[in-house]
Design a protein around this motif. Structure first.
Motif, short mmCIF file in Angstrom:
data_model
loop_
_atom_site.label_atom_id
_atom_site.label_comp_id
_atom_site.label_asym_id
_atom_site.label_seq_id
_atom_site.Cartn_x
_atom_site.Cartn_y
_atom_site.Cartn_z
N LEU A 1 0.83 -1.21 0.00
CA LEU A 1 0.00 0.00 0.00
C LEU A 1 0.86 1.26 0.00
CD1 LEU A 1 -2.87 -0.87 2.50
CD2 LEU A 1 -3.11 -0.30 0.09
N THR A 2 1.93 1.24 0.77
CA THR A 2 2.82 2.40 0.84
C THR A 2 3.40 2.72 -0.54
OG1 THR A 2 3.39 1.87 3.13
CG2 THR A 2 4.90 3.32 1.94
N PHE A 3 3.86 1.70 -1.24
CA PHE A 3 4.44 1.94 -2.56
C PHE A 3 3.39 2.31 -3.60
CE2 PHE A 3 8.30 0.13 -0.85
CZ PHE A 3 9.24 0.95 -1.45
N VAL A 4 2.22 1.70 -3.55
CA VAL A 4 1.16 2.07 -4.49
C VAL A 4 0.81 3.55 -4.31
CG1 VAL A 4 -1.28 1.75 -5.06
CG2 VAL A 4 0.20 -0.24 -4.78
N ILE A 5 0.63 3.97 -3.09
CA ILE A 5 0.25 5.37 -2.83
C ILE A 5 1.36 6.32 -3.25
CG2 ILE A 5 -0.23 7.02 -0.98
CD1 ILE A 5 -1.78 4.65 0.41
N HIS A 6 2.61 5.99 -2.96
CA HIS A 6 3.72 6.85 -3.38
C HIS A 6 3.84 6.90 -4.91
CE1 HIS A 6 5.86 8.26 0.25
NE2 HIS A 6 5.18 7.28 0.82
N GLY A 7 3.62 5.77 -5.56
CA GLY A 7 3.67 5.74 -7.02
C GLY A 7 2.56 6.56 -7.65
N LEU B 1 3.08 -6.90 -4.48
CA LEU B 1 3.35 -7.28 -3.10
C LEU B 1 2.06 -7.55 -2.33
CD1 LEU B 1 6.32 -4.96 -2.07
CD2 LEU B 1 6.38 -7.39 -2.64
N ILE B 2 1.08 -6.70 -2.52
CA ILE B 2 -0.22 -6.91 -1.86
C ILE B 2 -0.80 -8.26 -2.27
CG2 ILE B 2 -2.62 -6.12 -1.71
CD1 ILE B 2 -1.44 -3.23 -2.09
N ALA B 3 -0.68 -8.58 -3.54
CA ALA B 3 -1.24 -9.83 -4.06
C ALA B 3 -0.36 -11.03 -3.76
CB ALA B 3 -1.45 -9.70 -5.56
N GLY B 4 0.88 -10.80 -3.35
CA GLY B 4 1.80 -11.91 -3.12
C GLY B 4 2.27 -12.54 -4.41
N LEU B 5 2.45 -11.73 -5.44
CA LEU B 5 2.88 -12.21 -6.75
C LEU B 5 4.34 -11.83 -6.97
CD1 LEU B 5 1.98 -13.53 -9.40
CD2 LEU B 5 1.36 -11.26 -10.22
N ARG B 6 5.19 -12.84 -7.08
CA ARG B 6 6.64 -12.64 -7.28
C ARG B 6 7.21 -11.69 -6.23
NH1 ARG B 6 7.26 -17.16 -9.17
NH2 ARG B 6 6.91 -17.53 -11.37
N THR B 7 6.88 -12.00 -4.99
CA THR B 7 7.25 -11.15 -3.86
C THR B 7 8.75 -10.91 -3.79
OG1 THR B 7 5.32 -11.87 -2.63
CG2 THR B 7 7.13 -10.93 -1.35
N ARG B 8 9.54 -11.96 -3.94
CA ARG B 8 11.00 -11.80 -3.85
C ARG B 8 11.54 -10.88 -4.93
NH1 ARG B 8 12.41 -17.98 -2.31
NH2 ARG B 8 12.31 -17.66 -0.06
N VAL B 9 11.05 -11.01 -6.13
CA VAL B 9 11.54 -10.19 -7.24
C VAL B 9 11.17 -8.73 -7.03
CG1 VAL B 9 11.29 -9.76 -9.72
CG2 VAL B 9 11.45 -12.11 -8.88
#
Length: 136
Positions: free
Chosen positions: A18-24, A63-71
């Motif tokens: 959420l933090t990155f979505v809002i900043h983006g 990240l919120i969705a848990g899709l390719r979290t490491r990448v």
């Protein structure tokens, strides 16, 4: 409690996502031309402003969705290192009259590194789409 790791990873993913979505989104709302101009004043290529804004939104959603979290955690960690070194480091840890310090960015970086190491939880799309192997 058997799922402590999974629950803690979920909390980290949602908060930092959420933090990155809002900043983006904020970068898009400010006008990417303005953000590119700011990047230029720091000696960075203007195209990086577009790339960073895009990666913050897409990476945050992933990240919120848990899709390719490491990448996505690793990519966003590189962005945070750049923000700390190029923008915030001179202001010090807590900042001052010249603006914010790097304490918030450092906290985000720590969370991203933790997610880069641990990966997604079973509550993420990686687990649903790619099975248990993506979680381990």
């Amino acid at each position: 409690m058997e799922n402590r790791f999974e629950w803690s990873a979920l909390v980290l993913r949602i908060v930092i996502g959420l933090t990155f979505v809002i900043h983006g989104i904020d970068k898009f709302q400010m006008g990417l031309e303005n953000v590119a101009g700011f990047f230029g004043t720091m000696g960075l290529p203007a195209f990086l402003a577009y790339l960073v804004a895009f990666l913050e939104v897409v990476g945050g959603v992933a990240l919120i969705a848990g899709l390719r979290t490491r990448v996505f955690s690793a990519v966003l960690a590189v962005i945070m290192i750049g923000a700390i070194v190029k923008v915030k480091l001179a202001a010090g840890f807590m900042g001052g009259e010249n603006g914010a310090g790097y304490e918030f960015d450092l906290a985000l970086l720590a969370m991203l590194i933790a997610l880069s190491i641990s990966g997604s939880s079973k509550f993420g799309l990686d687990s649903i789409l790619f099975g248990k192997r993506a979680v381990e």
